[in-house]
Design a protein around this motif. Structure first.
Motif, PDB file in Angstrom:
ATOM      1  N   ARG A 233      22.330 -43.629  25.178  1.00  0.00           N
ATOM      2  CA  ARG A 233      21.405 -43.487  26.276  1.00  0.00           C
ATOM      3  C   ARG A 233      19.955 -44.152  26.079  1.00  0.00           C
TER       4      ARG A 233
ATOM      5  N   GLN B 239      25.633 -49.969  27.228  1.00  0.00           N
ATOM      6  CA  GLN B 239      26.142 -49.864  28.418  1.00  0.00           C
ATOM      7  C   GLN B 239      27.438 -49.760  28.661  1.00  0.00           C
TER       8      GLN B 239
ATOM      9  N   ALA C  61      29.572 -46.323  29.358  1.00  0.00           N
ATOM     10  CA  ALA C  61      30.750 -46.391  30.472  1.00  0.00           C
ATOM     11  C   ALA C  61      31.739 -45.815  30.107  1.00  0.00           C
TER      12      ALA C  61
ATOM     13  N   TYR D  31      32.081 -42.036  30.191  1.00  0.00           N
ATOM     14  CA  TYR D  31      32.080 -41.642  31.574  1.00  0.00           C
ATOM     15  C   TYR D  31      33.577 -41.848  32.277  1.00  0.00           C
TER      16      TYR D  31
ATOM     17  N   ASP E  79      32.879 -39.375  35.222  1.00  0.00           N
ATOM     18  CA  ASP E  79      32.383 -39.991  36.204  1.00  0.00           C
ATOM     19  C   ASP E  79      32.418 -41.289  36.648  1.00  0.00           C
TER      20      ASP E  79
ATOM     21  N   ILE F 181      31.828 -43.380  38.995  1.00  0.00           N
ATOM     22  CA  ILE F 181      30.625 -44.169  40.095  1.00  0.00           C
ATOM     23  C   ILE F 181      29.902 -44.539  38.739  1.00  0.00           C
ATOM     24  N   GLU F 182      29.450 -43.692  37.792  1.00  0.00           N
ATOM     25  CA  GLU F 182      28.488 -44.133  36.621  1.00  0.00           C
ATOM     26  C   GLU F 182      29.159 -44.888  35.750  1.00  0.00           C
TER      27      GLU F 182
ATOM     28  N   ARG G 129      28.905 -48.162  37.310  1.00  0.00           N
ATOM     29  CA  ARG G 129      27.715 -48.824  37.062  1.00  0.00           C
ATOM     30  C   ARG G 129      27.374 -49.331  35.824  1.00  0.00           C
ATOM     31  N   LEU G 130      27.534 -48.609  34.836  1.00  0.00           N
ATOM     32  CA  LEU G 130      27.423 -49.090  33.529  1.00  0.00           C
ATOM     33  C   LEU G 130      28.300 -50.362  33.507  1.00  0.00           C
TER      34      LEU G 130
END
Length: 128
Positions: free
Chosen positions: A47, A58, A62, A65, A74, A76-77, A80-81
């Motif tokens: 992080r 990243q 990802a 997640y 997750d 969505i996260e 995104r990553l």
């Protein structure tokens, strides 16, 4: 090769804000290389590296997640990553984002709508 010595040096650099060292130290904690296996500590270091746009961190975060377990799942996260890393040329992120976007899959609980054209673009980039 001395993983403990490498982890010690990465820790010194990571504590001073070196983004690549933070990512490497996260890797070390994730697999227990030179430090005790501690996936929560791995996530903490990744992080910090993600906050500084480190592309490997990243992709690693990802994956945590996307899989769930270490972190709550997750999509969505994760997407995104993966997108951040994929747009910077990380092939594994391009493949995994392509898979996520290829088909909406309520069986596995994906909340993202399918985007097969975008998925094909990322998969093609990864193949190059």
């Amino acid at each position: 090769r001395d993983d403990s010595e490498a982890a010690r040096w990465w820790r010194l650099a990571a504590d001073q804000g070196d983004v690549d060292a933070q990512s490497f130290l996260g890797d070390s904690y994730y697999v227990g290389g030179g430090v005790p296996l501690d996936r929560s500590e791995a996530v903490r270091w990744w992080r910090l590296a993600v906050d500084q746009d480190q592309i490997t961190a990243q992709a690693n975060l990802a994956q945590c997640y996307a899989a769930g377990g270490v972190l709550p799942r997750d999509d969505i996260e994760a997407a995104r990553l993966f997108r951040l890393a994929a747009e910077q040329g990380v092939a594994v992120a391009q493949v995994l984002l392509g898979q996520i976007l290829f088909v909406e899959d309520p069986v596995v609980g994906s909340v993202l709508p399918a985007a097969p054209g975008e998925a094909a673009r990322f998969l093609a980039q990864a193949a190059q």
